[in-house]
Design a protein around this motif. Structure first.
Motif, PDB file in Angstrom:
ATOM      1  N   GLN A  85     -34.912 -37.032  -8.947  1.00  0.00           N
ATOM      2  CA  GLN A  85     -35.354 -36.108 -10.202  1.00  0.00           C
ATOM      3  C   GLN A  85     -34.781 -34.611  -9.947  1.00  0.00           C
ATOM      4  O   GLN A  85     -35.257 -33.888  -9.062  1.00  0.00           O
ATOM      5  N   HIS A  86     -33.845 -34.317 -10.945  1.00  0.00           N
ATOM      6  CA  HIS A  86     -33.048 -33.061 -10.753  1.00  0.00           C
ATOM      7  C   HIS A  86     -34.049 -31.863 -11.378  1.00  0.00           C
ATOM      8  O   HIS A  86     -34.854 -32.012 -11.910  1.00  0.00           O
ATOM      9  N   GLY A  87     -33.289 -30.703 -10.793  1.00  0.00           N
ATOM     10  CA  GLY A  87     -33.905 -29.427 -11.268  1.00  0.00           C
ATOM     11  C   GLY A  87     -33.512 -29.211 -12.579  1.00  0.00           C
ATOM     12  O   GLY A  87     -32.753 -29.982 -13.144  1.00  0.00           O
ATOM     13  N   ALA A  88     -33.990 -28.050 -13.321  1.00  0.00           N
ATOM     14  CA  ALA A  88     -33.816 -27.929 -14.648  1.00  0.00           C
ATOM     15  C   ALA A  88     -32.359 -27.259 -14.998  1.00  0.00           C
ATOM     16  O   ALA A  88     -31.719 -27.795 -16.076  1.00  0.00           O
ATOM     17  N   SER A  89     -31.425 -26.669 -14.305  1.00  0.00           N
ATOM     18  CA  SER A  89     -30.087 -26.506 -14.244  1.00  0.00           C
ATOM     19  C   SER A  89     -29.258 -27.799 -14.396  1.00  0.00           C
ATOM     20  O   SER A  89     -28.415 -27.944 -15.168  1.00  0.00           O
ATOM     21  N   ILE A  90     -29.400 -28.860 -13.470  1.00  0.00           N
ATOM     22  CA  ILE A  90     -28.746 -30.142 -13.486  1.00  0.00           C
ATOM     23  C   ILE A  90     -28.923 -31.004 -14.681  1.00  0.00           C
ATOM     24  O   ILE A  90     -28.389 -31.477 -15.406  1.00  0.00           O
ATOM     25  N   GLU A  91     -30.437 -30.957 -15.004  1.00  0.00           N
ATOM     26  CA  GLU A  91     -30.894 -31.782 -16.177  1.00  0.00           C
ATOM     27  C   GLU A  91     -30.275 -31.004 -17.716  1.00  0.00           C
ATOM     28  O   GLU A  91     -29.717 -31.746 -18.490  1.00  0.00           O
ATOM     29  N   ALA A  92     -30.006 -29.775 -17.552  1.00  0.00           N
ATOM     30  CA  ALA A  92     -29.238 -28.913 -18.781  1.00  0.00           C
ATOM     31  C   ALA A  92     -28.106 -29.454 -19.029  1.00  0.00           C
ATOM     32  O   ALA A  92     -27.422 -29.883 -19.955  1.00  0.00           O
ATOM     33  N   LEU A  93     -27.233 -29.569 -17.552  1.00  0.00           N
ATOM     34  CA  LEU A  93     -25.754 -29.951 -17.772  1.00  0.00           C
ATOM     35  C   LEU A  93     -25.559 -31.390 -18.118  1.00  0.00           C
ATOM     36  O   LEU A  93     -24.798 -31.643 -18.932  1.00  0.00           O
ATOM     37  N   GLN A  94     -26.666 -32.255 -17.593  1.00  0.00           N
ATOM     38  CA  GLN A  94     -26.324 -33.751 -18.164  1.00  0.00           C
ATOM     39  C   GLN A  94     -26.945 -33.868 -19.613  1.00  0.00           C
ATOM     40  O   GLN A  94     -25.959 -34.413 -20.247  1.00  0.00           O
ATOM     41  N   ASN A  95     -27.751 -33.222 -20.147  1.00  0.00           N
ATOM     42  CA  ASN A  95     -27.886 -33.242 -21.536  1.00  0.00           C
ATOM     43  C   ASN A  95     -26.671 -32.593 -22.348  1.00  0.00           C
ATOM     44  O   ASN A  95     -26.319 -33.232 -23.460  1.00  0.00           O
ATOM     45  N   GLN A  96     -26.135 -31.412 -21.729  1.00  0.00           N
ATOM     46  CA  GLN A  96     -24.990 -31.221 -22.465  1.00  0.00           C
ATOM     47  C   GLN A  96     -23.892 -31.950 -22.590  1.00  0.00           C
ATOM     48  O   GLN A  96     -23.063 -32.319 -23.863  1.00  0.00           O
ATOM     49  N   LEU A  97     -23.671 -32.833 -21.469  1.00  0.00           N
ATOM     50  CA  LEU A  97     -22.538 -33.601 -21.168  1.00  0.00           C
ATOM     51  C   LEU A  97     -22.702 -34.924 -22.203  1.00  0.00           C
ATOM     52  O   LEU A  97     -21.892 -35.392 -22.710  1.00  0.00           O
ATOM     53  N   THR A  98     -24.125 -35.202 -22.241  1.00  0.00           N
ATOM     54  CA  THR A  98     -24.604 -36.522 -22.943  1.00  0.00           C
ATOM     55  C   THR A  98     -24.430 -36.091 -24.527  1.00  0.00           C
ATOM     56  O   THR A  98     -23.750 -37.053 -25.175  1.00  0.00           O
TER      57      THR A  98
ATOM     58  N   LEU B 155     -22.075 -34.236 -25.559  1.00  0.00           N
ATOM     59  CA  LEU B 155     -20.531 -34.077 -25.966  1.00  0.00           C
ATOM     60  C   LEU B 155     -20.004 -35.530 -25.869  1.00  0.00           C
ATOM     61  O   LEU B 155     -19.085 -35.968 -26.675  1.00  0.00           O
ATOM     62  N   ALA B 156     -20.542 -36.406 -25.256  1.00  0.00           N
ATOM     63  CA  ALA B 156     -20.136 -37.839 -25.058  1.00  0.00           C
ATOM     64  C   ALA B 156     -20.379 -38.376 -26.477  1.00  0.00           C
ATOM     65  O   ALA B 156     -19.587 -39.465 -26.845  1.00  0.00           O
ATOM     66  N   SER B 157     -21.434 -38.303 -26.952  1.00  0.00           N
ATOM     67  CA  SER B 157     -21.893 -38.770 -28.114  1.00  0.00           C
ATOM     68  C   SER B 157     -21.103 -38.214 -29.252  1.00  0.00           C
ATOM     69  O   SER B 157     -21.109 -38.691 -30.722  1.00  0.00           O
ATOM     70  N   ALA B 158     -20.235 -37.137 -29.352  1.00  0.00           N
ATOM     71  CA  ALA B 158     -19.439 -36.411 -30.269  1.00  0.00           C
ATOM     72  C   ALA B 158     -18.261 -37.201 -30.665  1.00  0.00           C
ATOM     73  O   ALA B 158     -17.602 -36.884 -31.570  1.00  0.00           O
TER      74      ALA B 158
ATOM     75  N   ALA C  52     -16.830 -36.812 -20.538  1.00  0.00           N
ATOM     76  CA  ALA C  52     -18.136 -36.435 -20.492  1.00  0.00           C
ATOM     77  C   ALA C  52     -19.090 -37.386 -20.157  1.00  0.00           C
ATOM     78  O   ALA C  52     -20.207 -37.286 -19.341  1.00  0.00           O
ATOM     79  N   ALA C  53     -19.194 -38.761 -20.719  1.00  0.00           N
ATOM     80  CA  ALA C  53     -19.871 -39.829 -20.610  1.00  0.00           C
ATOM     81  C   ALA C  53     -19.788 -40.088 -18.882  1.00  0.00           C
ATOM     82  O   ALA C  53     -20.926 -40.455 -18.497  1.00  0.00           O
TER      83      ALA C  53
ATOM     84  N   LEU D 245     -24.043 -37.916 -12.525  1.00  0.00           N
ATOM     85  CA  LEU D 245     -25.036 -37.182 -12.118  1.00  0.00           C
ATOM     86  C   LEU D 245     -26.188 -38.046 -12.147  1.00  0.00           C
ATOM     87  O   LEU D 245     -27.091 -37.321 -11.598  1.00  0.00           O
ATOM     88  N   SER D 246     -26.567 -38.764 -13.031  1.00  0.00           N
ATOM     89  CA  SER D 246     -27.861 -39.566 -13.240  1.00  0.00           C
ATOM     90  C   SER D 246     -27.982 -40.426 -11.703  1.00  0.00           C
ATOM     91  O   SER D 246     -27.124 -41.445 -11.547  1.00  0.00           O
TER      92      SER D 246
END
Length: 419
Positions: free
Chosen positions: A231-244, A246-249, A258-259, A265-266
Motif C-alpha cells: 500500500q503506497h503513500g500519497a505521492s506514489i499513488e498520485a504518480l500511478q493515477n497520472q500514468l494510468t 496517460l495509458a488510457s489516452a 505509461a501502462a 509500480l502496482s
C-alpha cells in the motif's frame, strides 16, 4: 485462507495471563533477559544515508548517528510445566513506528510433548536464515550488523501464525526440520518523500533443514510468499493515477510505456520464492560462515536477485579480527528512459520509481571484536560498499542520483551487551 492477526495474539496472551494468576501460578517459572547495542555509525557521502533495513528511517545528509544501529531488546519467558511455555520479545530501535504491534518481535505459546517435537502459535520466528534466532542480538555474532546484502532487504523476520520443529537429538549427528506458516505486516518509509508505505505478506510458508556435527553447522531453506501487496503513500499513488490516465489516452507509443510503468509500480498479490544455503564452522578459534540466497518474484518493482556473503574470523584471546565480503546482484534490468517528448517528465518519474527499489551492490568489510566481559563486547568495523547504477535499493538517496555508480565507506563503533 488461514488468517492470524493482532486480536488473535492478544487472545492467546490473555489466556496465558489468566492461567498465570490461577491457583497454580506459584508453579510458573519466570525468566527475564535482554540484549542491546549502543553504536555510532558514520558514512562519508552527503548525498545518501545508511539505514539498517527497509523498516528503518533515515535522512539524506545524516552522515553519523547513534540511532541507526542502536537497539534495546527485552524478552520474557514463562514456563508452566515441562510441556507448556510462553515467550514474548520486545524490540526498540530506529523503526518507522513504535506501537505494540511493531515492537513485539515475538509473542508465542510453545508446546513440547517430548524432546523431539516443538509446536508454536502466535508471532513466531522464521527459521529460513542463518541468523534467524539472533538477527537483532548483535552480541551473538562477530559482525557489527548482519550483512546488508541479505538481511537489510528481508521483508519479514517473524510471522503471525504457527510453527513446528522436529529435533533428532542425536549426539554425533544432530539434524532438525523447522516449518512456519502465517502472515506478516511491515511499515516502511519512502526515503524521497518520508511517506509511509505498508507491506502485506499472506500465506507465507518457510521450511528449513539444519544439521550439526561437531564444529560444523549446515542449513538449507525455502520460503514461499503466497501473496505480497504494498500500500503506497500519497505521492506514489498520485504518480500511478497520472500514468494510468496517460495509458488510457491512446497516445502512440507513449500510452504503452505509461501502462507498463503503472503496472510495474502496482504491487498486489505478487508471489515470491526464497532459497537459501548456509554453512558455519566454529572451533573456538576460527569462525567461517557463508550464506547464499536467491529471491524470485513475478514483479520487477520488487527487489529480487541472488547473492550472499562469506566471513572469516580468528580469535586471539579476547580479540577477534574478521573480514566479510557480501554481494547482491539484481536479476532484473533497470528500466530505460523514454524518448524526449511532452510526457517525458511523467514517464521519467515512473522509471525512477521502479529503478529506485533495485538492489545491486557489493561490500568489503574489515572489523574486530573485543570481548571485555562474558556479557559485553566492543566492535569496530569498516565497510567499503560499491553500489552499481540503479542499485540503491538499500540506501536513502535522491532519485536523481540513482543512475550513477558510487562507492561509500561506512564506519561503525558499537558496544553490544546481553543480560
Amino acid at each position: 485462507m488461514f488468517k492470524l492477526n493482532q486480536s488473535f495474539l492478544l487472545h492467546c496472551l490473555a489466556i496465558i495471563g489468566v492461567s498465570s494468576f490461577s491457583a497454580n501460578s506459584l508453579a510458573v517459572d519466570w525468566a527475564v533477559s535482554g540484549f542491546g547495542t549502543l553504536g555510532y555509525t558514520y558514512e562519508n557521502d552527503n548525498e545518501l544515508a545508511y539505514r539498517r533495513d527497509s523498516s528503518h528511517v533515515s535522512e539524506i545528509g545524516r552522515n553519523g548517528s547513534f540511532a541507526s544501529d542502536s537497539r534495546l531488546g527485552l524478552q520474557l519467558d514463562a514456563s508452566f510445566n515441562r510441556q507448556w511455555s510462553l515467550t514474548t520479545q520486545l524490540l526498540l530501535d530506529d523503526s518507522v513506528e513504535h506501537d505494540i504491534e511493531e515492537i513485539a518481535e515475538l509473542a508465542f505459546i510453545r508446546y513440547e510433548p517430548n524432546a523431539n517435537w516443538s509446536f508454536r502459535v502466535g508471532r513466531v520466528g522464521v527459521s529460513a536464515y542463518a541468523a534467524s534466532d539472533s538477527r537483532y542480538i548483535d552480541y551473538a555474532h562477530l559482525w557489527v550488523r548482519p550483512p546488508q546484502e541479505l538481511y537489510s532487504g528481508i521483508a519479514f523476520n517473524t510471522l503471525d501464525g504457527v510453527g513446528a520443529s522436529y529435533y533428532s537429538n542425536h549426539p554425533d549427528f544432530n539434524w532438525s526440520v523447522n516449518l512456519e506458516y502465517g502472515q506478516s505486516r511491515q511499515v516502511g518509509e519512502l526515503p524521497t518523500s518520508q511517506e509511509n508505505y505498508r507491506t502485506k505478506l499472506d500465506d507465507v510458508v518457510s521450511v528449513s533443514f539444519e544439521v550439526d556435527q561437531q564444529s560444523w553447522h549446515w542449513q538449507l531453506s525455502y520460503a514461499q510468499v503466497g501473496s505480497l501487496s504494498v500500500q503506497h503513500g500519497a505521492s506514489i499513488e498520485a504518480l500511478q493515477n497520472q500514468l494510468t490516465q496517460l495509458a488510457s489516452a491512446n497516445v502512440p507509443q507513449v500510452s504503452s510505456d505509461a501502462a507498463a510503468l503503472s503496472q510495474a509500480l502496482s504491487v498486489s498479490q505478487v508471489s515470491g520464492h526464497y532459497l537459501q544455503a548456509a554453512v558455519t564452522y566454529f572451533d573456538g578459534d576460527w569462525t567461517l560462515q557463508s550464506e547464499l540466497f536467491q529471491i524470485r518474484t513475478g514483479k520487477e518493482s520488487v527487489p529480487q536477485g541472488y547473492g550472499g556473503y562469506a566471513l572469516v574470523g580468528k580469535a586471539f584471546d579476547k580479540l577477534t579480527p574478521y573480514i566479510i565480503y557480501g554481494q547482491f546482484k539484481s536479476s532484473t534490468s533497470p528500466h530505460s528512459f523514454p524518448a524526449n517528448n511532452a510526457w517525458a517528465p511523467l514517464l521519467n518519474a515512473g522509471v525512477l520509481g521502479v529503478n529506485a527499489v533495485r538492489i545491486d551492490q557489493s561490500t568489503y568489510s574489515l572489523g574486530v571484536r573485543w570481548d571485555i566481559s562474558p556479557q559485553v563486547a566492543i566492535k569496530a568495523q569498516l565497510d567499503h560498499v560499491e553500489i552499481d547504477e540503479n542499485g540503491y535499493g538499500l540506501w536513502v538517496t535522491s532519485l536523481s542520483d540513482i543512475g550513477q555508480a558510487n562507492d561509500v565507506q561506512l564506519y561503525s563503533l558499537h558496544l553490544n551487551f546481553v543480560f
